[in-house]
Motif scaffolding. Structure first.
Motif, PDB file in Angstrom:
ATOM      1  N   THR A  57      -7.358   4.953  -5.405  1.00 33.37           N
ATOM      2  CA  THR A  57      -8.433   5.775  -4.857  1.00 33.37           C
ATOM      3  C   THR A  57      -7.937   7.183  -4.577  1.00 33.37           C
ATOM      4  O   THR A  57      -6.847   7.361  -4.034  1.00 33.37           O
ATOM      5  CB  THR A  57      -8.978   5.170  -3.548  1.00 33.37           C
ATOM      6  OG1 THR A  57      -9.394   3.822  -3.784  1.00 33.37           O
ATOM      7  CG2 THR A  57     -10.157   5.967  -3.019  1.00 33.37           C
ATOM      8  N   THR A  60      -3.424   5.242  -2.601  1.00 35.91           N
ATOM      9  CA  THR A  60      -4.464   6.117  -2.074  1.00 35.91           C
ATOM     10  C   THR A  60      -3.947   7.533  -1.895  1.00 35.91           C
ATOM     11  O   THR A  60      -2.866   7.745  -1.357  1.00 35.91           O
ATOM     12  CB  THR A  60      -4.977   5.598  -0.718  1.00 35.91           C
ATOM     13  OG1 THR A  60      -5.467   4.261  -0.874  1.00 35.91           O
ATOM     14  CG2 THR A  60      -6.096   6.469  -0.180  1.00 35.91           C
ATOM     15  N   SER A  91      -8.445  -4.295 -12.230  1.00 35.82           N
ATOM     16  CA  SER A  91      -8.175  -3.239 -11.262  1.00 35.82           C
ATOM     17  C   SER A  91      -9.346  -2.279 -11.166  1.00 35.82           C
ATOM     18  O   SER A  91     -10.232  -2.250 -12.025  1.00 35.82           O
ATOM     19  CB  SER A  91      -6.896  -2.487 -11.653  1.00 35.82           C
ATOM     20  OG  SER A  91      -5.765  -3.345 -11.586  1.00 35.82           O
ATOM     21  N   PHE A  97      -5.386  -4.277  -8.686  1.00 37.37           N
ATOM     22  CA  PHE A  97      -4.953  -3.067  -7.995  1.00 37.37           C
ATOM     23  C   PHE A  97      -6.154  -2.173  -7.718  1.00 37.37           C
ATOM     24  O   PHE A  97      -7.110  -2.134  -8.485  1.00 37.37           O
ATOM     25  CB  PHE A  97      -3.939  -2.324  -8.865  1.00 37.37           C
ATOM     26  CG  PHE A  97      -3.438  -1.036  -8.276  1.00 37.37           C
ATOM     27  CD1 PHE A  97      -2.373  -1.033  -7.396  1.00 37.37           C
ATOM     28  CD2 PHE A  97      -4.029   0.183  -8.614  1.00 37.37           C
ATOM     29  CE1 PHE A  97      -1.910   0.154  -6.849  1.00 37.37           C
ATOM     30  CE2 PHE A  97      -3.567   1.369  -8.075  1.00 37.37           C
ATOM     31  CZ  PHE A  97      -2.502   1.358  -7.190  1.00 37.37           C
ATOM     32  N   THR A  98      -6.079  -1.397  -6.630  1.00 32.53           N
ATOM     33  CA  THR A  98      -7.103  -0.416  -6.324  1.00 32.53           C
ATOM     34  C   THR A  98      -6.451   0.947  -6.159  1.00 32.53           C
ATOM     35  O   THR A  98      -5.555   1.116  -5.327  1.00 32.53           O
ATOM     36  CB  THR A  98      -7.868  -0.778  -5.041  1.00 32.53           C
ATOM     37  OG1 THR A  98      -8.513  -2.043  -5.218  1.00 32.53           O
ATOM     38  CG2 THR A  98      -8.925   0.268  -4.728  1.00 32.53           C
ATOM     39  N   SER A 118      -2.239  -4.655  -4.860  1.00 31.76           N
ATOM     40  CA  SER A 118      -1.791  -3.517  -4.069  1.00 31.76           C
ATOM     41  C   SER A 118      -2.787  -2.367  -4.150  1.00 31.76           C
ATOM     42  O   SER A 118      -3.736  -2.397  -4.926  1.00 31.76           O
ATOM     43  CB  SER A 118      -0.397  -3.067  -4.540  1.00 31.76           C
ATOM     44  OG  SER A 118       0.562  -4.089  -4.309  1.00 31.76           O
ATOM     45  N   THR A 119      -2.522  -1.326  -3.342  1.00 31.31           N
ATOM     46  CA  THR A 119      -3.430  -0.196  -3.246  1.00 31.31           C
ATOM     47  C   THR A 119      -2.640   1.107  -3.244  1.00 31.31           C
ATOM     48  O   THR A 119      -1.635   1.229  -2.544  1.00 31.31           O
ATOM     49  CB  THR A 119      -4.270  -0.280  -1.959  1.00 31.31           C
ATOM     50  OG1 THR A 119      -5.032  -1.489  -1.975  1.00 31.31           O
ATOM     51  CG2 THR A 119      -5.209   0.901  -1.841  1.00 31.31           C
ATOM     52  N   GLY A 158      -4.453   8.238  -7.041  1.00 29.72           N
ATOM     53  CA  GLY A 158      -4.177   6.995  -6.330  1.00 29.72           C
ATOM     54  C   GLY A 158      -2.878   6.382  -6.822  1.00 29.72           C
ATOM     55  O   GLY A 158      -1.989   6.041  -6.044  1.00 29.72           O
ATOM     56  N   THR A 165       0.829  -1.190   0.000  1.00 28.46           N
ATOM     57  CA  THR A 165       0.000   0.000   0.000  1.00 28.46           C
ATOM     58  C   THR A 165       0.868   1.245   0.000  1.00 28.46           C
ATOM     59  O   THR A 165       1.798   1.359   0.802  1.00 28.46           O
ATOM     60  CB  THR A 165      -0.919   0.015   1.240  1.00 28.46           C
ATOM     61  OG1 THR A 165      -1.761  -1.133   1.223  1.00 28.46           O
ATOM     62  CG2 THR A 165      -1.774   1.270   1.263  1.00 28.46           C
ATOM     63  N   THR A 179       0.356   5.391   0.346  1.00 26.19           N
ATOM     64  CA  THR A 179      -0.648   6.382   0.735  1.00 26.19           C
ATOM     65  C   THR A 179      -0.004   7.743   0.920  1.00 26.19           C
ATOM     66  O   THR A 179       1.054   7.869   1.537  1.00 26.19           O
ATOM     67  CB  THR A 179      -1.342   5.970   2.052  1.00 26.19           C
ATOM     68  OG1 THR A 179      -1.928   4.674   1.894  1.00 26.19           O
ATOM     69  CG2 THR A 179      -2.418   6.969   2.440  1.00 26.19           C
TER      70      THR A 179
END
Length: 266
Positions: free
Chosen positions: A99, A75, A119, A96-97, A72-73, A82, A50, A52
């Motif tokens: 945001t 943010t 994703s 994948f996300t 994975s992410t 993101g 992640t 962020t």
């Protein structure tokens, strides 16, 4: 592994063949990125991790190629994206996300031959998935969602594919092509509550195949100032507008398709 409160959580500068796994990296620095691959950081893998940033980009790939980001992410809690891919090629984002509050969920600019697969890009006030000035990229089995902007948006892009994907917006277009060419939208859906399901503006030589453009209160599929496009085996639907609408567009081919409108002419 947890890394936080440096300018950049994790920073690869011209670093190749690395693996980042099961890592959470964050920053509150105004110019910091959660995870940053910079200036020829190639052939790296980011997995189950992640990135962020409270005020910038969650994961940033800058002038770096042949990297893989999986499960994975990324943010951003601000106008950052993101994940952002800039001037980079042959990168893969899978499962994948991305945001963002006011940036794009997934953002690709001035880049080629990248793949977004399985994703999700989500934004409250920007595009879910946004590609600008790109070529030969693929969006596959992915979702772009926005509350007040565009679900999936390709601008000044070419030779790319949106396949088995969904673009959704509450008040913007579901899937939008602007000044783009040789794009194939296949087995995909663009949906909007108050704007157009699928919208082409000044975009030519594109194909919509086995896809659906749907709107609750506007046009299902709308082509404006666009020519030589093909719509095949597809559906346009609207509850209160035109199911299919062509404006100042010529030499388009439409066949084996269905258009349904409850409140406007097709």
């Amino acid at each position: 592994c947890v890394i936080s409160n440096f300018q950049h959580g994790i920073y690869y500068d011209t670093a190749d063949n690395g693996t980042m796994q099961n890592t959470s990296s964050s920053t509150t620095h105004s110019s910091g990125y959660g995870i940053y691959l910079y200036n020829g950081a190639n052939y790296n893998t980011i997995a189950n991790s992640t990135g962020t940033s409270t005020s910038n980009i969650g994961i940033y790939i800058y002038s770096s190629s042949n990297n893989t980001i999986t499960n994975s992410t990324g943010t951003s809690a601000s106008s950052g994206h993101g994940i952002s891919i800039y001037n980079s090629a042959n990168n893969t984002i899978a499962n994948f996300t991305g945001t963002s509050t006011s940036g794009a969920g997934i953002y690709v600019i001035v880049s080629s031959s990248n793949t977004i697969a399985s994703s999700t890009g989500t934004s409250s006030s920007n595009s879910g998935i946004l590609l600008i000035s790109t070529s030969s990229n693929n969006i596959v089995k992915s979702n772009g969602t926005s509350t007040s902007s565009l679900g999936i948006y390709l601008a000044t892009s070419s030779n790319s594919k949106v396949a088995n994907s969904t673009g959704t917006s509450t008040s913007g277009q579901g899937i939008y092509l602007q000044e783009s060419s040789n794009i194939t939208i296949a087995n995909s859906t663009g949906t909007s509550n108050s704007s157009y399901g699928i919208y082409f503006w000044a975009s030519s030589n594109n194909t919509i195949a086995n896809s659906t453009g749907a709107s609750t209160s506007n046009r299902g599929i709308f082509l404006s100032f666009s020519s030589n496009n093909t719509i095949a085996n597809s559906t346009g639907a609207s509850s209160s507008g035109n199911a299919m609408y062509l404006e100042n567009s010529s030499s388009s081919q439409i066949y084996n398709s269905t258009f349904r409108s409850s409140g406007g002419a097709s």
